[in-house]
Design a protein around this motif. Structure first.
Motif, PDB file in Angstrom:
ATOM      1  N   TYR A  17       0.796  -1.221   0.000  1.00 14.98           N
ATOM      2  CA  TYR A  17       0.000   0.000   0.000  1.00 14.98           C
ATOM      3  C   TYR A  17       0.832   1.275   0.000  1.00 14.98           C
ATOM      4  N   SER A  18       2.139   1.178   0.294  1.00 10.05           N
ATOM      5  CA  SER A  18       2.934   2.393   0.365  1.00 10.05           C
ATOM      6  C   SER A  18       3.775   2.616  -0.871  1.00 10.05           C
ATOM      7  N   GLN A  19       4.024   1.551  -1.653  1.00  4.45           N
ATOM      8  CA  GLN A  19       4.842   1.707  -2.842  1.00  4.45           C
ATOM      9  C   GLN A  19       4.001   2.237  -3.997  1.00  4.45           C
ATOM     10  N   LYS A  20       4.588   3.164  -4.746  1.00  3.23           N
ATOM     11  CA  LYS A  20       3.897   3.713  -5.902  1.00  3.23           C
ATOM     12  C   LYS A  20       3.942   2.702  -7.033  1.00  3.23           C
ATOM     13  N   LYS A  21       2.775   2.374  -7.572  1.00  6.12           N
ATOM     14  CA  LYS A  21       2.712   1.382  -8.629  1.00  6.12           C
ATOM     15  C   LYS A  21       3.188   1.978  -9.946  1.00  6.12           C
ATOM     16  N   THR A  22       3.797   1.129 -10.782  1.00  8.42           N
ATOM     17  CA  THR A  22       4.235   1.560 -12.107  1.00  8.42           C
ATOM     18  C   THR A  22       3.745   0.570 -13.150  1.00  8.42           C
ATOM     19  N   LEU A  23       3.509   1.094 -14.353  1.00  8.51           N
ATOM     20  CA  LEU A  23       3.095   0.274 -15.481  1.00  8.51           C
ATOM     21  C   LEU A  23       3.874   0.727 -16.704  1.00  8.51           C
ATOM     22  N   GLN A  24       4.289  -0.230 -17.507  1.00  8.22           N
ATOM     23  CA  GLN A  24       5.041   0.073 -18.711  1.00  8.22           C
ATOM     24  C   GLN A  24       4.095   0.170 -19.900  1.00  8.22           C
ATOM     25  N   ALA A  25       4.149   1.299 -20.610  1.00  7.61           N
ATOM     26  CA  ALA A  25       3.392   1.444 -21.855  1.00  7.61           C
ATOM     27  C   ALA A  25       4.227   0.920 -23.012  1.00  7.61           C
ATOM     28  N   PHE A  52      -6.137  -4.692  -8.132  1.00 12.88           N
ATOM     29  CA  PHE A  52      -6.906  -3.504  -7.764  1.00 12.88           C
ATOM     30  C   PHE A  52      -7.243  -3.530  -6.272  1.00 12.88           C
ATOM     31  N   ILE A  53      -7.442  -2.333  -5.706  1.00 15.30           N
ATOM     32  CA  ILE A  53      -7.690  -2.167  -4.279  1.00 15.30           C
ATOM     33  C   ILE A  53      -8.948  -1.329  -4.099  1.00 15.30           C
ATOM     34  N   MET A  54      -9.780  -1.700  -3.119  1.00 18.27           N
ATOM     35  CA  MET A  54     -11.066  -1.029  -2.958  1.00 18.27           C
ATOM     36  C   MET A  54     -10.881   0.420  -2.522  1.00 18.27           C
ATOM     37  N   PHE A  55     -11.598   1.305  -3.215  1.00 19.26           N
ATOM     38  CA  PHE A  55     -11.666   2.717  -2.853  1.00 19.26           C
ATOM     39  C   PHE A  55     -12.841   2.963  -1.899  1.00 19.26           C
ATOM     40  N   GLN A  56     -14.013   2.453  -2.252  1.00 19.50           N
ATOM     41  CA  GLN A  56     -15.202   2.554  -1.411  1.00 19.50           C
ATOM     42  C   GLN A  56     -16.016   1.277  -1.547  1.00 19.50           C
ATOM     43  N   PRO A  57     -16.682   0.803  -0.490  1.00 17.44           N
ATOM     44  CA  PRO A  57     -16.714   1.423   0.837  1.00 17.44           C
ATOM     45  C   PRO A  57     -15.587   0.971   1.768  1.00 17.44           C
ATOM     46  N   ASP A  58     -15.001  -0.229   1.545  1.00 15.79           N
ATOM     47  CA  ASP A  58     -14.006  -0.771   2.474  1.00 15.79           C
ATOM     48  C   ASP A  58     -12.611  -0.419   1.961  1.00 15.79           C
ATOM     49  N   ASN A  59     -12.201   0.804   2.214  1.00 13.98           N
ATOM     50  CA  ASN A  59     -10.977   1.356   1.649  1.00 13.98           C
ATOM     51  C   ASN A  59      -9.763   0.510   2.018  1.00 13.98           C
ATOM     52  N   ARG A 191     -12.597   0.929 -11.396  1.00 13.55           N
ATOM     53  CA  ARG A 191     -13.676  -0.008 -11.729  1.00 13.55           C
ATOM     54  C   ARG A 191     -14.757   0.070 -10.663  1.00 13.55           C
ATOM     55  N   GLU A 192     -16.001   0.183 -11.113  1.00 20.35           N
ATOM     56  CA  GLU A 192     -17.124   0.124 -10.190  1.00 20.35           C
ATOM     57  C   GLU A 192     -17.982  -1.093 -10.525  1.00 20.35           C
ATOM     58  N   ILE A 193     -18.181  -1.955  -9.527  1.00 22.40           N
ATOM     59  CA  ILE A 193     -19.093  -3.096  -9.646  1.00 22.40           C
ATOM     60  C   ILE A 193     -20.423  -2.641  -9.044  1.00 22.40           C
ATOM     61  N   LYS A 194     -21.331  -2.267  -9.915  1.00 15.42           N
ATOM     62  CA  LYS A 194     -22.506  -1.526  -9.486  1.00 15.42           C
ATOM     63  C   LYS A 194     -23.423  -2.346  -8.592  1.00 15.42           C
ATOM     64  N   ARG A 195     -23.578  -3.630  -8.867  1.00 15.78           N
ATOM     65  CA  ARG A 195     -24.539  -4.402  -8.069  1.00 15.78           C
ATOM     66  C   ARG A 195     -24.087  -4.522  -6.620  1.00 15.78           C
ATOM     67  N   ASP A 196     -22.770  -4.431  -6.392  1.00 18.16           N
ATOM     68  CA  ASP A 196     -22.233  -4.481  -5.030  1.00 18.16           C
ATOM     69  C   ASP A 196     -21.965  -3.092  -4.469  1.00 18.16           C
ATOM     70  N   ARG A 197     -22.121  -2.041  -5.308  1.00 17.06           N
ATOM     71  CA  ARG A 197     -21.788  -0.677  -4.930  1.00 17.06           C
ATOM     72  C   ARG A 197     -20.347  -0.603  -4.397  1.00 17.06           C
ATOM     73  N   SER A 203      -4.132   1.971  -8.333  1.00 16.65           N
ATOM     74  CA  SER A 203      -3.274   2.561  -7.312  1.00 16.65           C
ATOM     75  C   SER A 203      -4.164   3.000  -6.159  1.00 16.65           C
ATOM     76  N   LEU A 204      -3.839   2.559  -4.956  1.00 19.37           N
ATOM     77  CA  LEU A 204      -4.676   2.828  -3.793  1.00 19.37           C
ATOM     78  C   LEU A 204      -4.924   4.321  -3.613  1.00 19.37           C
ATOM     79  N   ILE A 205      -6.182   4.692  -3.450  1.00 24.17           N
ATOM     80  CA  ILE A 205      -6.546   6.048  -3.041  1.00 24.17           C
ATOM     81  C   ILE A 205      -6.959   5.966  -1.575  1.00 24.17           C
ATOM     82  N   ASP A 206      -6.062   6.376  -0.712  1.00 25.87           N
ATOM     83  CA  ASP A 206      -6.282   6.298   0.730  1.00 25.87           C
ATOM     84  C   ASP A 206      -7.228   7.422   1.138  1.00 25.87           C
ATOM     85  N   THR A 207      -8.425   7.078   1.612  1.00 21.33           N
ATOM     86  CA  THR A 207      -9.423   8.096   1.936  1.00 21.33           C
ATOM     87  C   THR A 207      -9.054   8.902   3.172  1.00 21.33           C
ATOM     88  N   LYS A 208      -8.095   8.443   3.954  1.00 22.39           N
ATOM     89  CA  LYS A 208      -7.679   9.195   5.132  1.00 22.39           C
ATOM     90  C   LYS A 208      -6.859  10.423   4.763  1.00 22.39           C
TER      91      LYS A 208
END
Length: 809
Positions: A17-25, A52-59, A191-197, A203-208
Motif C-alpha cells: 500500500y505504500s509503494q507507488k505502482k508503475t506500469l510500462q506502456a 486492484f484495491i477497494m476505494f469505497q466502501p471498504d478502503n 472499476r465500479e461493480i454496481k450491483r455491489d456498490r 493505485s490505492l486512493i487512501d481516503t484518510k
C-alpha cells in the motif's frame, strides 16, 4: 512463529500500500481496431496492471480473485490505447443500463485517470460503462469532478463469458503533456461493480489523506511523442419553428461555429461565433416572495465546460452574461412599455485557460453583449420611442492560480464589467488561498475581495473570510469568520445577497472510513453559526444544527437532522429599506431523508420536513416524494411530487412614504399569509442504443400566497395590525414546461438534436384554488408557446483533415 507471520503480514501490507505502482506502456506500429475484443498481437505482449484495491466502501481491501481486473496500455504517434478486462464470476449480473453521456445510470463502469505532467494537480478522466456509454471529466482536489468538460475519443465495451471488456483510444489532442522525449505520466484505473456498490482503483486512493489526484501510479515507457496541433472546429446549423395561440407562426435559421485551439501544451482557446443557446434546458422558475433574485443554474455549454478556474473565489456568476437588462427605462405620464426583452443577446465570447507544468493556472474569459432597446408608447398620442435598457457591454474575468506542493494554491481573481458611454461600470478583485499541510491533515483557507462601482455615486466595499480545518481522519473540524462591508457589491458579474455583517462559525464531524456490520457509510455533523449586523451589532442569525447521514450494507441511504434558532434575530433584508429590520422569532427545523437502492428496478426518495416557530400558528411543513422505475436497460421513468405549506408566514408586500418630509419614516407593510407550493416533475429516458436517446422532461409548478391580515412594521422590528391597508397583494404563480428531445451522436464529437418544447407561465392577484383549473387554464390560454427545433453540430479535427490531404498528396 505466529508473531513472525503477523509481522511479515504487516510488512507485506505496508509494502503493497505504500509503494507507488508503475506500469510500462508499449509502443506499437500496427493499427488497433476499437471493437472491445483485444485480439491484436500488441495486446498479448503488453504489461498488465492488476491487483486492484477497494476505494469505497471498504478502503484498502483487495479485489476478489474472481473479480480481478487487468489493464494494458499501448501508444503510437497519434494516441494512447487502453485495454481492460473486467472478470466477473457472475457475468449475467453485470449491470448495463444505457444512459446519456456522462450519466451512467445503473451500470458497471471502467475508467482511466491520466495526468500528463504527473504533478498531482489535475486528472483527465475517461469512463466507459458496461452499456458502452462514455463519460469524461476534469478532476481536481479543490473542485472535484467537472463533467461539463467533453473530449473526443473512441471506445467500445462488450460483454463476454468472463465478464466484460473495454477498449479505448484517446488521441493526444484530448490530453495535456510536455514535449520531452521521455515521459512519465501519472495514471490510475478505476472499476465500479454496481450491483455491489463497490469501487476499486489500481493505485490505492487512501481516503484518510483527503486528496485524490496525488495518489496516481506511474505510466512509464512513453518516448518520442509530440503534442499535436490542437485545433478543432465545430460548425452548427439550427432551425427553429415558433408557434403560439393568437400569434403568427414563424421559422428561423441559425448558423455559427465554435473553435477550440491549443495555444501550447498547457493552454486552450475556446471561442463561440454567433452563439446559439436555443436548446439549453429551461429554468425552473418559482414564486419568489423574498427580497433577493432567484439564482438559476447555468445550462449553456460554453459557460459550463472547463470553467473550474473561473469558479475560484466564488466571484463569477455566468448567468449575468446575456441575462436580464441592467437599466430600467424612464417612463413619464401616459407611457407604457410595449416591447422589451427578457435576456440580452450575446454577440460572441472566448476563454483561454490552462495550467503550466510549474502549477500556474491562467484563465481569461471575455464576452460582449449587444446594445438593447425597449419600445415605449404614449397611450394618448400613440407615438413610440426607443430607450436603451442595456448598452453595448464587455465582460472580463481574469484568474491567476498558483499551485504549489501539489495540494495548496493562491489565487488572484478580477472581474470587470464595462458598459458603453456613461452607464454603470464595475470592478471586483479578490485574493483567495487554500494552504494545506504536506500530509493533507490541516488546511488554512480564506479570501479577501474588493469591489468598486462607478455610477452616479461611486461605491467601494470589502469581503474577507478566513478559516482553519482538520481535513483527514475519522474526526474532523473547521472554524472560520467572515467580514462584509455595507457597500460590497460584486453583482454585475457575480452574485451576493448579504452584506454589512460579520460572523463566526464552526463545524465538527465524525465519519467511518471503513464499513461495519451495519453501515457502508456513517457520518455525523455538528454546526454552529452566529452573525451580527456590522453597524448596529444586532444579532442577524444564530443557529445550531446537527445531521446524520448513513448508508446501510444493503445500499439504502438515510438522513436526518435538526436546526435550532435559539434566539430572536433581526432581518435587515426583508423590509427592503435602509436600516430597517423585522424581528424573526425563535424556531426549530426538522428534516429527514430516505433513498432506497437505485440498483433495484423500483426505488424511491422521500424527504419530509417540518418547522415550528415561537409564535402562535407559525409553522411550515412539506414533503418531496420521488418514485422511479427502471423498466429495462433502455427505459427509465422518474416522477417527483413536492408539497410545501407555510402557515402564518410574515413577509413584505408594500411600502410608501407618508408625506414629502424625508425625516418621516417610510411605511412598510407586511402580510400575515399562508403560502402553498405544489410541483410535479416527470422525467423519462428511452435509449435506442448508446449513441441515441429519447428524453422527456415535464414540470408543472403552482405556488400562491394568500394574505390574511395586513401588518405595519414598527421601528423596533415588531409587526402590528394595519387594517387601513386594503390593497389586494395576493400572489399566484403557475408555470408549465415540457421538453421532448432526441439526441444522436452520429460521429465522435458530432451530434444531431431534435427538440419539441412547450411552455407557459402566469402571475395573478386573484387566487383560483381549483388545481385542475390552474393547470388546464394555463395549457389552454394564449400564453402556451410551442417551439420545434433541429440542431446539427459537426466536429472537425485539424489533424484528421491534414492527414487525409497529406495521404492524397
Amino acid at each position: 512463529m505466529k508473531k513472525l507471520l503477523f509481522f511479515c503480514f504487516l510488512l507485506s501490507s505496508f509494502w503493497i500500500y505504500s509503494q507507488k505502482k508503475t506500469l510500462q506502456a508499449h509502443p506499437i506500429n500496427e493499427s488497433i481496431s476499437i471493437d472491445g475484443k483485444l485480439d491484436e498481437t500488441a495486446w498479448q505482449n503488453a504489461s498488465i496492471a492488476t491487483d486492484f484495491i477497494m476505494f469505497q466502501p471498504d478502503n484498502g481491501k483487495q479485489i476478489p480473485e474472481n473479480k480481478r481486473t487487468e489493464v494494458k496500455v499501448l501508444y503510437n504517434n497519434d494516441a494512447i490505447y487502453i485495454g481492460a478486462t473486467m472478470f466477473d464470476d457472475e457475468p449475467r449480473k453485470v449491470l448495463k443500463e444505457i444512459s446519456q453521456r456522462d450519466n451512467f445510470g445503473t451500470a458497471d463502469i471502467f475508467g482511466v485517470f491520466i495526468n500528463g505532467f504527473n504533478d498531482g494537480q489535475q486528472n483527465f478522466e475517461f469512463f466507459v460503462s458496461a452499456a458502452d456509454v462514455q463519460g469524461d471529466c476534469i478532476m481536481t482536489d479543490v473542485n472535484g469532478e467537472d463533467y461539463s468538460w467533453d473530449a473526443v475519443w473512441m471506445s467500445k465495451a462488450i460483454l463476454t463469458e468472463q465478464g466484460w471488456n473495454v477498449e479505448i483510444k484517446i488521441p493526444y489532442a484530448a490530453l495535456r503533456f510536455s514535449g520531452e522525449n521521455k515521459q512519465t505520466w501519472g495514471i490510475n484505473f478505476f472499476r465500479e461493480i454496481k450491483r455491489d456498490r463497490q469501487k476499486y482503483t489500481w493505485s490505492l486512493i487512501d481516503t484518510k489523506l483527503g486528496t485524490f489526484t496525488q495518489q496516481n501510479g506511474d505510466l512509464q515507457g512513453i518516448e518520442n511523442i509530440k503534442p499535436p496541433t490542437r485545433l478543432f472546429f465545430m460548425p452548427y446549423a439550427s432551425f427553429y419553428l415558433n408557434a403560439a395561440e393568437g400569434q403568427k407562426t414563424y421559422g428561423t435559421m441559425k448558423g455559427g461555429m465554435d473553435i477550440k485551439y491549443g495555444i501550447n501544451d498547457a493552454f486552450t482557446l475556446d471561442a463561440i461565433l454567433i452563439p446559439d443557446f436555443g436548446q439549453a434546458k429551461y429554468d425552473d422558475q418559482i414564486l419568489n416572495l423574498g427580497p433577493f433574485e432567484q439564482q438559476f443554474n447555468e445550462n449553456r455549454a460554453f459557460f459550463t465546460e472547463g470553467t473550474d478556474l473561473f469558479s475560484k473565489g466564488n466571484m463569477f456568476y455566468s448567468r449575468r452574461i446575456g441575462g436580464t437588462p441592467s437599466v430600467e427605462p424612464a417612463l413619464i405620464d401616459n407611457e407604457e412599455i410595449i416591447e422589451t426583452v427578457q435576456n440580452v443577446n450575446l454577440i460572441n465570447a472566448l476563454k483561454v485557460s490552462g495550467r503550466t507544468k510549474n502549477g500556474l493556472g491562467i484563465g481569461i474569459l471575455n464576452a460582449i453583449t449587444e446594445k438593447t432597446f425597449a419600445t415605449i408608447k404614449d397611450t394618448i398620442t400613440g407615438e413610440t420611442r426607443r430607450e436603451i435598457i442595456e448598452p453595448l457591454t464587455n465582460y472580463n474575468v481574469l484568474v491567476l492560480d498558483q499551485r504549489f506542493r501539489k495540494n495548496s494554491s493562491v489565487t488572484l481573481i478580477n472581474t470587470n464589467v464595462t458598459r458603453n458611454f456613461h452607464y454603470r461600470d464595475a470592478n471586483v478583485t479578490g485574493l483567495a488561498w487554500d494552504l494545506n499541510t504536506k500530509a493533507n491533515t490541516y488546511s488554512l483557507f480564506g479570501n479577501a475581495k474588493y469591489s468598486y462601482i462607478h455610477d452616479t455615486e461611486n461605491k467601494t466595499g470589502v469581503f474577507t473570510t478566513v478559516g482553519f480545518a482538520e481535513t483527514s481522519g475519522n474526526y474532523r473540524y473547521s472554524v472560520g469568520t467572515d467580514f462584509v462591508s455595507k457597500n460590497f457589491d460584486p453583482n454585475d458579474l457575480g452574485i451576493n445577497f448579504y452584506t454589512n455583517y460579520y460572523n463566526f462559525y464552526g463545524n465538527a464531524n465524525y465519519r467511518i472510513l471503513n464499513p461495519t456490520k451495519l453501515f457502508n457509510s456513517f457520518k455525523i455533523d455538528y454546526d454552529m453559526y452566529t452573525e451580527f449586523n456590522k453597524e448596529s451589532g444586532k444579532l442577524q442569525d444564530n443557529k445550531i444544527s446537527a445531521e446524520l447521514n448513513l448508508s446501510t450494507v444493503k445500499n439504502n441511504y438515510y438522513g436526518a437532522g435538526f436546526t435550532v434558532f435559539p434566539l430572536e434575530t433581526h432581518d435587515y433584508y426583508e423590509p427592503r429599506a435602509t436600516d430597517r429590520y423585522v424581528i424573526i422569532p425563535r424556531k426549530i427545523d426538522l428534516w429527514g431523508s430516505i433513498s432506497t437502492n437505485y440498483n433495484h428496478k423500483f426505488a424511491i426518495d422521500i424527504n419530509p420536513s417540518i418547522s415550528f416557530a415561537d409564535e402562535p400558528g407559525r409553522m411550515a411543513y412539506g414533503v418531496d416524494v420521488g418514485p422511479r422505475y427502471r423498466f429495462s436497460d433502455k427505459l427509465l421513468l422518474t416522477y417527483t411530487f413536492s408539497f410545501f405549506k407555510r402557515n402564518n408566514n410574515k413577509g413584505y408586500i408594500d411600502s410608501y412614504d407618508d408625506d414629502d418630509n424625508e425625516s418621516t419614516p417610510k411605511t412598510i407593510v407586511f402580510a400575515n399569509r399562508n403560502v402553498f407550493t405544489y410541483s410535479n416533475t416527470l422525467s423519462g429516458k428511452y435509449a435506442l442504443n448508446s449513441a441515441m436517446t429519447l428524453n422527456l422532461a415535464v414540470r408543472q409548478y403552482w405556488s400562491y400566497a394568500e394574505n390574511k391580515e395586513a401588518l405595519e412594521l414598527a421601528s423596533d422590528g415588531t409587526l402590528n395590525p394595519y387594517p387601513e391597508y386594503t390593497t389586494n397583494k395576493n400572489s399566484s404563480f403557475y408555470s408549465w414546461n415540457a421538453d421532448l428531445s432526441y439526441s444522436w451522436w452520429f460521429a465522435p464529437g458530432s451530434q444531431l438534436s431534435v427538440l419539441y418544447r412547450n411552455s407557459a407561465s402566469n402571475f395573478e392577484r386573484i387566487i383560483d384554488k381549483d388545481f385542475k383549473n390552474t393547470v388546464t387554464g394555463l395549457l389552454n390560454n394564449d400564453a402556451l408557446k410551442h417551439i420545434f427545433s433541429i440542431s446539427v453540430k459537426y466536429f472537425i479535427d485539424y489533424n484528421g483533415v491534414k492527414n487525409k490531404f497529406g495521404k492524397r498528396a
